[in-house]
Design a protein around this motif. Structure first.
Motif: not given
Length: 149
Positions: A2-7
Motif C-alpha cells: 500500500x505504501x508503494x502505491x501511495x508513493x
C-alpha cells in the motif's frame, strides 16, 4: 505494498501539478492570455495577490510540486531508517501546500471574485496530495528498496 502505491500516486499527482503550475508560471511570465473557458484566469493572474514578494505565485507552485515529486522519487531508494524522515517531510509539505491552496482559493472566491480553472485544478491536486500524504504517513511499513521489490 500500500505504501508503494501511495508513493506512486503522490509522485504522479505531483507531476501533474508541476505541469499545471509550470504552464501558469510560463503564461504569467510571458504576460499572455491564459487559455480559459471564462475570463477568470486572466483576472486572477492580473490581481496583485498573484505575486508574492514580486514573484508569481505559480513559481512557488512549480517549486512545491517539483520538490514533492523529488521526495517521492527518492524515498524508495533511501535506507529504511531515513524513509520515515522523508515521510514526515512529505506530510509537512503536503499540509503546507493544502493550506496555501486553501488560502489562494479563498482569495479567488472572496477577494478577486473570479475563478481560474487551472488554479482550481492545482488546488484539487494539492488537496489530494495532502490526503495521500496523511495516508502514507500512517503506513507502518517502509517502502521496499528497488533490489527488494
Amino acid at each position: 505494498m500500500v505504501a508503494i502505491r501511495l508513493n506512486r500516486a503522490m509522485f504522479a499527482l505531483a507531476l501533474a501539478g508541476l505541469v499545471i503550475a509550470g504552464l501558469l508560471w510560463y503564461w504569467h511570465a510571458q504576460n499572455v492570455d491564459i487559455p480559459c473557458t471564462n475570463a477568470g484566469c486572466d483576472q486572477v493572474a492580473q490581481h496583485p495577490s498573484s505575486r508574492l514578494f514580486g514573484i508569481p505565485v505559480a513559481a512557488y507552485g512549480t517549486l512545491f510540486y517539483l520538490s514533492f515529486a523529488l521526495m517521492c522519487a527518492i524515498r524508495p531508494s533511501v535506507p529504511t531508517s531515513h524513509q520515515r524522515l522523508i515521510g514526515h517531510l512529505v506530510l509537512l509539505w503536503g499540509t503546507t501546500g493544502f493550506l496555501f491552496s486553501a488560502y489562494l482559493t479563498y482569495l479567488e472566491l472572496f477577494v478577486i471574485r473570479a475563478i481560474c480553472q487551472w488554479c482550481v485544478a492545482s488546488a484539487v491536486i494539492a488537496t489530494a496530495l495532502f490526503v495521500l500524504s496523511v495516508l502514507a504517513w500512517r503506513q507502518p511499513q517502509p517502502l521496499a528498496l528497488p533490489s527488494e521489490a
